[in-house]
Design a protein around this motif. Structure first.
Motif, PDB file in Angstrom:
ATOM      1  N   MET A   1       0.821  -1.192   0.000  1.00 13.85           N
ATOM      2  CA  MET A   1       0.000   0.000   0.000  1.00 13.85           C
ATOM      3  C   MET A   1       0.867   1.260   0.000  1.00 13.85           C
ATOM      4  SD  MET A   1      -3.143   1.060   2.426  1.00 13.85           S
ATOM      5  CE  MET A   1      -2.647   2.213   3.672  1.00 13.85           C
ATOM      6  N   GLU A   2       1.874   1.304   0.882  1.00 13.26           N
ATOM      7  CA  GLU A   2       2.733   2.486   0.972  1.00 13.26           C
ATOM      8  C   GLU A   2       3.470   2.740  -0.341  1.00 13.26           C
ATOM      9  OE1 GLU A   2       2.467   0.140   3.266  1.00 13.26           O
ATOM     10  OE2 GLU A   2       2.088   1.124   5.186  1.00 13.26           O
ATOM     11  N   LEU A   3       3.960   1.650  -0.958  1.00 11.16           N
ATOM     12  CA  LEU A   3       4.661   1.793  -2.227  1.00 11.16           C
ATOM     13  C   LEU A   3       3.732   2.381  -3.282  1.00 11.16           C
ATOM     14  CD1 LEU A   3       7.059   1.441  -4.099  1.00 11.16           C
ATOM     15  CD2 LEU A   3       6.354  -0.948  -4.425  1.00 11.16           C
ATOM     16  N   ASN A   4       2.511   1.894  -3.347  1.00  8.93           N
ATOM     17  CA  ASN A   4       1.556   2.416  -4.327  1.00  8.93           C
ATOM     18  C   ASN A   4       1.250   3.896  -4.082  1.00  8.93           C
ATOM     19  OD1 ASN A   4       1.350   0.132  -5.862  1.00  8.93           O
ATOM     20  ND2 ASN A   4      -0.470  -0.642  -4.830  1.00  8.93           N
ATOM     21  N   ILE A   5       1.198   4.292  -2.834  1.00 10.48           N
ATOM     22  CA  ILE A   5       0.961   5.707  -2.520  1.00 10.48           C
ATOM     23  C   ILE A   5       2.108   6.551  -3.074  1.00 10.48           C
ATOM     24  CG2 ILE A   5       0.851   7.412  -0.652  1.00 10.48           C
ATOM     25  CD1 ILE A   5      -0.750   5.268   0.936  1.00 10.48           C
ATOM     26  N   LEU A   7       4.276   5.766  -5.462  1.00 13.32           N
ATOM     27  CA  LEU A   7       4.267   5.720  -6.925  1.00 13.32           C
ATOM     28  C   LEU A   7       3.154   6.597  -7.497  1.00 13.32           C
ATOM     29  CD1 LEU A   7       5.031   1.934  -7.534  1.00 13.32           C
ATOM     30  CD2 LEU A   7       6.602   3.880  -7.715  1.00 13.32           C
ATOM     31  N   ASN A   8       2.004   6.616  -6.849  1.00 20.25           N
ATOM     32  CA  ASN A   8       0.917   7.490  -7.299  1.00 20.25           C
ATOM     33  C   ASN A   8       1.248   8.959  -7.094  1.00 20.25           C
ATOM     34  OD1 ASN A   8      -1.167   5.934  -8.522  1.00 20.25           O
ATOM     35  ND2 ASN A   8      -1.541   5.002  -6.527  1.00 20.25           N
ATOM     36  N   LEU A   9       1.962   9.291  -6.015  1.00 22.72           N
ATOM     37  CA  LEU A   9       2.416  10.675  -5.818  1.00 22.72           C
ATOM     38  C   LEU A   9       3.345  11.098  -6.964  1.00 22.72           C
ATOM     39  CD1 LEU A   9       3.145  10.980  -1.985  1.00 22.72           C
ATOM     40  CD2 LEU A   9       1.562  12.382  -3.321  1.00 22.72           C
ATOM     41  N   LEU A  10       4.249  10.202  -7.351  1.00 26.23           N
ATOM     42  CA  LEU A  10       5.163  10.499  -8.452  1.00 26.23           C
ATOM     43  C   LEU A  10       4.405  10.675  -9.764  1.00 26.23           C
ATOM     44  CD1 LEU A  10       8.081   8.076  -7.557  1.00 26.23           C
ATOM     45  CD2 LEU A  10       8.070  10.573  -7.387  1.00 26.23           C
ATOM     46  N   LYS A  11       3.396   9.846  -9.991  1.00 31.40           N
ATOM     47  CA  LYS A  11       2.591   9.965 -11.201  1.00 31.40           C
ATOM     48  C   LYS A  11       1.839  11.297 -11.208  1.00 31.40           C
ATOM     49  CE  LYS A  11      -1.135   7.882 -13.849  1.00 31.40           C
ATOM     50  NZ  LYS A  11      -2.145   6.825 -13.907  1.00 31.40           N
TER      51      LYS A  11
END
Length: 137
Positions: A1-5, A7-11
């Motif tokens: 979950m943290e990784l996806n957060i 990665l989504n911030l970077l996107k």
């Protein structure tokens, strides 16, 4: 979950940058705008190059590469430190201040449009979380 957060911030960061760089910010990029924003908000409108780099999240050499074209455009000037030749300052010029003020109108409206669907309370919470991650402009 943290990784996806993360990665989504970077996107989202990439999408925001593309949106702003596609605008007419009076001939400057979003990074240039951020530099002018930081310089306009400090006493004397000047910062040590290293402090400016830290404030924007870049290295000292990275900020130097960005500042050079801005200096040629007359938006900023480099100033030497009389006491320490190793330290240099970046100072906002009057032309830089004018361009910043004009670009800020566009940037403010674009920001409002992009965040229009989020309540003021949610924005405050989100801003608090960003500050916790280092987003402290």
């Amino acid at each position: 979950m943290e990784l996806n957060i993360i990665l989504n911030l970077l996107k989202v960061q990439s999408l925001i940058t593309k949106k702003f760089d596609g605008l007419s910010l009076h001939g400057i990029s979003l990074t240039d705008f951020m530099i002018l924003h930081i310089l306009s908000s400090v006493p004397g409108n000047r910062l040590k190059r290293i402090d400016l780099a830290e404030g924007i999240g870049l290295t000292a050499s990275g900020i130097t590469r960005i500042i050079s074209p801005m200096e040629k455009m007359g938006l900023v000037v480099k100033e030497a430190n009389e006491r320490d030749a190793r330290v240099s300052y970046v100072k906002l010029t009057s032309a830089g201040e004018r361009v910043f003020k004009e670009a800020k109108v566009t940037a403010t409206q674009t920001s409002k449009n992009m965040l229009a669907g989020i309540s003021k309370n949610e924005l405050k919470v989100f801003a608090s979380h960003l500050k916790g991650l280092g987003g402290d402009l």
